[in-house]
Design an enzyme around this catalytic site. Structure first.
Site: not given
Length: 481
Positions: A33, A55, A170
């Site tokens: 990631d 991402k 997040m």
């Protein structure tokens, strides 16, 4: 053949689990990631397949569907596949989706939990998510819901009434809306809140404010970020250990050869620095005929590299030989091999060693040094009447350097004249006069001045611990970028 869903932890590579590290070090392929630290990825074997599947908002290296297919394909043909995921695979990490895809395809898989950012990032900001008498429970919430949903799947009324601590993972872009919803459903507008950006990393930044104003306070913080809401955020005033470290937020370049940089790097990182490795040199061993050390009265070792190259497996060959070492690092390397140097000058320079040795008339001396090193020691010994042989055991070879990384740093450390010369050459004529250089000693400082750089600090003693102290001294005088 197995696919391992491995939690990489919240960012600090020191927080990856022992099991996770072991799997990365022997994997045949690693799919990682954006939030997986490059130093963890670099542990994978040289010949392993490395696939970036990161991402970020509005930018995906590959869709989740494509990623699932990739894991199935890799798991079907390779023995050990590591899917390295930020934090913990099963805490808002979509690890469950990937595991279900593997199970559906008949691919064996294992889950290796990681340290979740949900509690680790607040801890690095000095915020315990639970605290006796303040917060008896903690609730973890996704801060970024599926944008395709027409309505929120979160019960905001229940969330606003939940006692204890709320942690939003997040979703810094949705911070204002999330705060508005909590207040609209009954949470006090003055509830303490904090936002932690780049948690557990050297560039971690934290802001605190009442819930009604937290979005404005955090407007300049970059993602990824975690939001904590609750009375526990007030404890940060007393417990904010990570951001109080003396070098926190500073970018420090280490120009030492990569094989030797780990000790310096780890100490600077412990003090909070973001360390950039720009090894201006690489140590290249030279072939030589092993000498009969018993034929000499004095063996002079000018660096730790020389120790590793010249010492025999049976150190009894040094019986009756005076061993002299320049620098505490060289002496430490000798000590690790079971040898205590007879002579170690207080100053790590050849001139100081000659003063310490005194009368050398008639003595047979072997000097182990780097090719191209200063001739001060062998010439001084010869001038004193000694019989001198010089053995070049290695050479320093230039390495490519990223000029922008060096020029953009707060401080640049230099551990030898060769690092100075090679970095200056790699900078390709750029103006180096503004470089904030920290030197390991007077010889290196002189080399810096020759290329137009005035060091802002010089180590004393002239070794790695002294260099670290010089960095700390310089940090107090150099504006942080």
């Amino acid at each position: 053949m197995t696919v391992y869903l491995v939690g990489a932890g919240p960012g600090d590579p020191g927080l990856v689990t022992v099991r996770g590290r072991e799997l990365v070090e022997r994997c045949d392929a690693i799919v990682y990631d954006r939030l997986a630290d490059p130093r963890i990825v670099a542990l994978a074997p040289e010949g392993s397949e490395k696939v970036y599947a990161g991402k970020r908002p509005g930018e995906h290296a590959m869709t989740q569907e494509r990623l699932n297919v990739l894991l199935v394909e890799l798991g079907g043909r390779l023995e050990t596949v590591v899917r390295l995921k930020g934090g913990d695979p099963f805490v808002f990490g979509r690890g469950g989706e990937e595991a279900l895809a593997l199970e559906g395809a008949g691919i064996a898989f294992e889950i290796v939990p990681g340290v979740s950012s949900a509690h680790a990032v607040p801890a690095y900001a000095g915020i315990p998510v639970t605290q006796r008498g303040t917060a008896a429970q903690v609730t973890f919430v996704t801060g970024h819901e599926d944008p395709a949903r027409p309505e929120s799947a979160i019960d905001w009324a229940s969330l606003a009434a939940t006692p204890g601590t709320l942690v939003f993972l997040m979703g810094v872009g949705a911070l204002e809306e999330n705060a508005r919803r909590l207040i609209a459903h009954g949470m006090r507008a003055d509830t303490p809140a904090a936002v932690i950006s780049h948690g557990t990393r050297p560039d971690q930044r934290t802001v605190t404010a009442p819930l009604a104003r937290i979005a404005d306070a955090a407007a300049e913080l970059p993602a990824p970020a975690i939001t904590v809401v609750g009375e526990v955020t007030l404890l940060r005033e007393h417990l904010a250990w990570f951001e109080r470290r003396p070098l926190h937020g500073m970018r420090v370049v280490v120009t030492r050869a990569r094989a030797q940089a780990s000790g310096l790097r780890s100490r600077l990182e412990e003090l909070g620095a973001a360390v950039i490795e720009a090894p201006a040199i690489r140590i290249e061993p030279l072939a030589f005929e092993p000498p009969d050390l018993s034929a000499f009265d004095l063996l002079v070792l000018t660096s730790a590299n020389g120790v590793e190259r010249i010492l025999p497996a049976d150190v009894r060959a040094l019986a009756g030989v005076t061993v002299a070492a320049i620098g505490s690092g060289t002496a430490e390397t000798l000590r690790a091999r079971g040898i205590v140097a007879d002579v170690v000058p207080a100053r790590a320079v050849g001139e100081a060693l000659l003063d310490e040795l005194g009368d050398v008339r008639g003595r047979r001396c072997l000097v182990a040094a780097a090719e191209g090193a200063r001739d001060v020691v062998p010439e001084g010994l010869s001038a004193g009447g000694a019989e001198v042989a010089v053995l070049h055991t290695y050479r320093s070879v230039p390495e490519p350097v990223d000029p922008d990384a060096v020029l953009g740093a707060d401080l640049v450390t230099f551990t030898s004249s060769s690092t100075v010369a090679n970095l200056a050459q790699a900078m390709d004529g750029r103006d180096l006069s503004g470089l904030q250089a920290v030197s390991i000693g007077p010889v290196t400082s002189a080399s810096l001045r020759e290329v137009g750089i005035e060091p802002v600090a010089e180590a004393d003693p002239h070794d790695v611990p002294g260099l670290v102290e010089a960095v700390l001294a310089a940090a107090g005088r150099v504006p942080r970028s």
